[in-house]
Design a protein around this motif. Structure first.
Motif, mmCIF file in Angstrom:
data_model
loop_
_atom_site.group_PDB
_atom_site.id
_atom_site.type_symbol
_atom_site.label_atom_id
_atom_site.label_comp_id
_atom_site.label_asym_id
_atom_site.label_seq_id
_atom_site.Cartn_x
_atom_site.Cartn_y
_atom_site.Cartn_z
ATOM 1 N N UNK A 19 0.836 -1.208 0.000
ATOM 2 C CA UNK A 19 0.000 0.000 0.000
ATOM 3 C C UNK A 19 0.868 1.255 0.000
ATOM 4 N N UNK A 20 1.877 1.296 0.877
ATOM 5 C CA UNK A 20 2.758 2.470 0.953
ATOM 6 C C UNK A 20 3.502 2.704 -0.344
ATOM 7 N N UNK A 21 3.920 1.615 -0.982
ATOM 8 C CA UNK A 21 4.612 1.735 -2.264
ATOM 9 C C UNK A 21 3.718 2.390 -3.311
ATOM 10 N N UNK A 22 2.458 1.987 -3.338
ATOM 11 C CA UNK A 22 1.518 2.566 -4.300
ATOM 12 C C UNK A 22 1.210 4.029 -3.963
ATOM 13 N N UNK A 23 1.031 4.330 -2.673
ATOM 14 C CA UNK A 23 0.727 5.704 -2.252
ATOM 15 C C UNK A 23 1.900 6.631 -2.544
ATOM 16 N N UNK A 24 3.109 6.160 -2.262
ATOM 17 C CA UNK A 24 4.297 6.984 -2.487
ATOM 18 C C UNK A 24 4.536 7.293 -3.957
ATOM 19 N N UNK A 25 3.946 6.487 -4.818
ATOM 20 C CA UNK A 25 4.116 6.729 -6.257
ATOM 21 C C UNK A 25 3.150 7.793 -6.775
ATOM 22 N N UNK A 26 2.195 8.214 -5.914
ATOM 23 C CA UNK A 26 1.223 9.231 -6.328
ATOM 24 C C UNK A 26 1.845 10.621 -6.256
ATOM 25 N N UNK A 27 1.352 11.555 -7.073
ATOM 26 C CA UNK A 27 1.809 12.947 -6.941
ATOM 27 C C UNK A 27 1.321 13.529 -5.624
ATOM 28 N N UNK A 28 1.938 14.611 -5.171
ATOM 29 C CA UNK A 28 1.561 15.235 -3.906
ATOM 30 C C UNK A 28 0.092 15.640 -3.916
ATOM 31 N N UNK A 29 -0.652 15.175 -2.906
ATOM 32 C CA UNK A 29 -2.076 15.500 -2.801
ATOM 33 C C UNK A 29 -2.302 16.187 -1.463
ATOM 34 N N UNK A 30 -2.235 17.504 -1.458
ATOM 35 C CA UNK A 30 -2.337 18.259 -0.200
ATOM 36 C C UNK A 30 -3.659 17.988 0.517
ATOM 37 N N UNK A 31 -4.708 17.815 -0.273
ATOM 38 C CA UNK A 31 -6.023 17.629 0.319
ATOM 39 C C UNK A 31 -6.097 16.362 1.163
ATOM 40 N N UNK A 32 -5.315 15.320 0.787
ATOM 41 C CA UNK A 32 -5.355 14.040 1.498
ATOM 42 C C UNK A 32 -4.529 14.042 2.780
ATOM 43 N N UNK A 33 -3.732 15.090 2.971
ATOM 44 C CA UNK A 33 -2.939 15.141 4.194
ATOM 45 C C UNK A 33 -3.821 15.245 5.433
ATOM 46 N N UNK A 34 -5.034 15.741 5.247
ATOM 47 C CA UNK A 34 -5.961 15.820 6.363
ATOM 48 C C UNK A 34 -6.463 14.438 6.777
#
Length: 342
Positions: free
Chosen positions: A157-172
């Motif tokens: 899961x972390x590998x897939x998430x880390x491959x995503x572009x920065x998503x500021x909205x999801x930091x919440x």
């Protein structure tokens, strides 16, 4: 000659044990630890004398046998014992399978331990079963397996998430990064458990059960959950279909918790619209891989299901409450009590 050597060794050992026992008894008599009749004491002394004579006689006969003959015999015994042990361990799994006093779990665990042993390392049946019982009692294998499975899911899961572009909205919603792998594992374990219980049932019963798999869900049910009663009703029916595939009450309780958590995550991600599409897709992708839960993407099936839901809701009596309906929930009662204590 081998027979003579074997017999002499046995006779020497037997008389040596007699001498040891009689000597101890006479010593205890002298020290006052035990008391026996005069006749019994005479019998012990007589046995000691006869055993001593016999031991010395057989020992002398044994000593007169040529050394090379005795070495040859010992080597033969070593070979025979090695072959017997080899056969014993070779037949170990077969003995376990045929042992009607063992449960299925005991047999499986014992055989897994055999497979995990290093080469040239073996356990006797008694030791093997004692170890397997400890493993089962303390859920050691299950805990280790679950820990490894969760670590694998987290890494994936972390590998897939880390491959995503920065998503500021999801930091919440950073807590989802930890929470989602756990939900995926629980979903996967439920499906595994249903399958395992079906296999066990079919092994013991003539009426065969079959796991039909999880029915596909539709995204609009989640998207319109609080604005369309048909979306709510479709989710309710979908949840009920899976509940009916559970084989016992415990599975049904677990499914209820999994459903609530899964729906919560899906609702959170759906509310973020395009910002969460990639994140949502990863969640869907991993749920499908580990729990075989798929979303319906065929438009004709979506339209067909929409029509089915419409027809069902027309005939549904929404004035009825479920059997466990209660307007005073446990939290409501707790909160009322807390408020009254202020």
């Amino acid at each position: 000659m081998e027979v003579s050597i074997f017999a002499l060794e046995k006779l020497i050992l037997e008389n040596k044990e007699k001498i040891s026992n009689c000597t101890k008894q006479l010593s205890d008599l002298r020290n006052g630890k035990i008391t026996v009749s005069a006749m019994k004491q005479a019998s012990i002394e007589n046995t000691l004398e006869e055993a001593t004579i016999a031991h010395n006689t057989y020992k002398e006969m044994y000593d007169n046998i040529p050394k090379e003959q005795k070495e040859k015999y010992k080597e033969l015994i070593r070979v025979q014992e090695a072959l017997a042990k080899q056969t014993y361990y070779k037949m170990q799994k077969i003995r376990l399978k045929r042992n009607k006093n063992l449960t299925r779990d005991q047999k499986l665990e014992a055989m897994m331990i055999i497979d995990e042993l290093p080469e040239d390392t073996n356990f006797d049946d008694k030791e093997l079963l004692e170890i397997s019982q400890i493993v089962i009692k303390n859920n050691i294998r299950k805990v280790n397996d679950l820990e490894n499975e969760l670590i694998g899911i987290k890494n994936e899961f972390n590998s897939k998430i880390n491959s995503l572009p920065e998503q500021k909205d999801l930091k919440h919603f950073a807590f989802l990064d930890t929470y989602i792998p756990i939900i995926i594992l629980h979903f996967s374990l439920l499906v595994q458990n249903i399958n395992e219980l079906i296999i066990e049932h079919n092994e013991e019963n003539e009426n065969k059960l079959k796991f039909l798999g999880l029915p596909k869900y539709e995204d609009w049910w989640i998207e319109e959950l609080f604005i369309n009663h048909q979306a709510y009703f479709a989710l309710y029916k979908w949840k009920d279909i899976i509940k009916n595939q559970c084989l016992n009450e415990q599975q049904q309780i677990i499914w209820n918790k999994i459903f609530n958590n899964w729906l919560m995550i899906k609702k959170i991600l759906n509310s973020k619209d395009e910002n969460a599409y990639d994140y949502n897709y990863i969640f869907d992708e991993m749920i499908e891989k580990h729990a075989h839960l798929e979303e319906e993407l065929d438009i004709s099936n979506l339209e067909s299901m929409e029509e089915i839901i419409k027809n069902i809701t027309i005939n549904e009596d929404f004035t009825k409450n479920k059997s466990l309906h209660n307007i005073q929930t446990t939290y409501y009662n707790w909160k009322k009590q807390k408020e009254s204590n202020k």
